[in-house]
Design an enzyme around this catalytic site. Sequence first.
Site, PDB file in Angstrom:
ATOM      1  N   ASP A 190      18.700  -1.862  16.931  1.00 26.80           N
ATOM      2  CA  ASP A 190      17.791  -2.300  17.998  1.00 26.80           C
ATOM      3  C   ASP A 190      16.542  -3.060  17.543  1.00 26.80           C
ATOM      4  O   ASP A 190      16.269  -4.143  18.006  1.00 26.80           O
ATOM      5  CB  ASP A 190      17.334  -1.092  18.825  1.00 26.80           C
ATOM      6  CG  ASP A 190      18.496  -0.272  19.362  1.00 26.80           C
ATOM      7  OD1 ASP A 190      19.627  -0.428  18.867  1.00 26.80           O
ATOM      8  OD2 ASP A 190      18.270   0.528  20.282  1.00 26.80           O
ATOM      9  N   GLU A 223      20.040  12.013  13.527  1.00 27.60           N
ATOM     10  CA  GLU A 223      20.427  10.651  13.895  1.00 27.60           C
ATOM     11  C   GLU A 223      20.194   9.708  12.706  1.00 27.60           C
ATOM     12  O   GLU A 223      21.031   8.882  12.378  1.00 27.60           O
ATOM     13  CB  GLU A 223      19.593  10.189  15.107  1.00 27.60           C
ATOM     14  CG  GLU A 223      19.969   8.813  15.616  1.00 27.60           C
ATOM     15  CD  GLU A 223      19.141   8.371  16.822  1.00 27.60           C
ATOM     16  OE1 GLU A 223      18.190   9.094  17.194  1.00 27.60           O
ATOM     17  OE2 GLU A 223      19.453   7.310  17.388  1.00 27.60           O
TER      18      GLU A 223
HETATM   19  C1  DGY Z   1      18.873   3.063  23.066  1.00 31.25           C
HETATM   20  O1  DGY Z   1      18.776   3.348  24.247  1.00 31.25           O
HETATM   21  O2  DGY Z   1      18.007   3.290  22.223  1.00 31.25           O
HETATM   22  C2  DGY Z   1      20.098   2.476  22.570  1.00 31.25           C
HETATM   23  O3  DGY Z   1      20.027   2.170  21.220  1.00 31.25           O
HETATM   24  C3  DGY Z   1      20.574   1.323  23.372  1.00 31.25           C
HETATM   25  O4  DGY Z   1      21.879   1.140  23.002  1.00 31.25           O
END
Ligand code: DGY
Length: 441
Positions: free
Chosen positions: A182, A409
């Site tokens: 992201d 994560e």
């Molecule tokens: C989030 O919502 O952080 C996700 O990475 C989008 O896919």
Amino acid sequence: MSDHQFTKQSAGAESEPKETFVDYNALDAEARRILNLNDRGGYTVPTDGLYPYQWNWDSAFAAYGFAQFNIDRAWQELESLMAGQWASGMVPHILFHKEDARYFPGPDVWGGVGPIPSSGISQPPVAATFARRVYEMDPLAGKERMSAIYEGLRRWHQWFLKWRTDENGAICVTHPWEAGRDNTPEWDGPLKRIDPVGVGEYKRRDTSHVNPEMRPTKFDYDRYIWLVNLGRNLDWDDAKLKEANPFRVADPTMTFLLLRAHRDLQALGEALNLPTDGMDADIALLEAGARSLWNPKLQCYDAKDVMADEWAGCVSSASFLCWGAGIENERMVAHFDRVMQAVKYGVPSHDPHSDRFEPKRYWRGPSWAIVNYLIGTGMELSTDADVRARGRALAENTREAIAKFGFAEYFDPLTGEPAGGSTFTWTAAVWLGWASPTVKG
Ligand code: DGY
């Protein structure tokens, strides 16, 4: 210089206990418990709360994790993912099976146009790679189920080749979320050029689940939402979006992983006597695309802003996905060693020598077990024994991080501190399939 200096460093850290007993069987059991805990009946969520839906590449990893103890459930995961495929061939990055107010942006904001409420972008296509792994674990159990999803996977890959290539054959992302990485610094330049007019007020949910210091900034989020609005307003029409979308970045993640996945799909087609016509040519195009991501100034595989014709100038963990794609380059080994010597746990998502490195902020520094897996298993395919050894060492390093810090994560690569969500599906899957010492070969 030692090939495995990074593992020696982590093993020799003064402040940590030298040898502690680790109950690997208990960790295996915990990983299986996590997969079952996140199972919503035919599909798996990445973790409860923070990500309460089916995510595309998380789901492919989940299939691989389930395959270690329940092959039927592994196939179900891939089938439920492919059930969300759009008429265009695109397989969405999120499938909103059941609405959940704990996540933003939800199905109404996205307005996906597929058979299941969904987002409007895709995600790294690793499903064929894991389908091959699952199939090869038990070809008899997998023959029919693999055959049933084969054509869908082929159409999805074709969709990338039709709508996401640049002039050289590299695969582009049209939203930072599409690459799965992201807020990586590779997107900073193209995002700065977007003025997020009309985004207005919205309430983020991610920062109520996780420390905001570990998440993307508001600057980034405004632009993520602006791009979602653009797609929804154009009904996710690929041709219209290609004209209108200012964000188009040729990306090593997508290019290397699609190349890997297309090789895997072709191998499956050959094993199952299914059509593979045109796949050699696709692979040749993707190879050319992958090589075109070599930034001569950086001497590294890099992302390229197609709209501005500008390199990102980033050594990131995605650069190291080259080996898995069958693309070797000596300079990448030197980058790998340089990066790994600066950290203790896993491959950092961004170069630790860069001033944009942030060890806890999502894709701007943390290491991810899934990326370690994709890099490490890729290295293990190398023709060079020294590269293969680095791949194995990375599995051991990932084992150490998970054993010490849990199924997080992602991890601070300097300290190992767990970050983001916990009880994470894909970290559990990587443990069961690769990092645990109990894995059978
Ligand atoms: C989030 O919502 O952080 C996700 O990475 C989008 O896919």
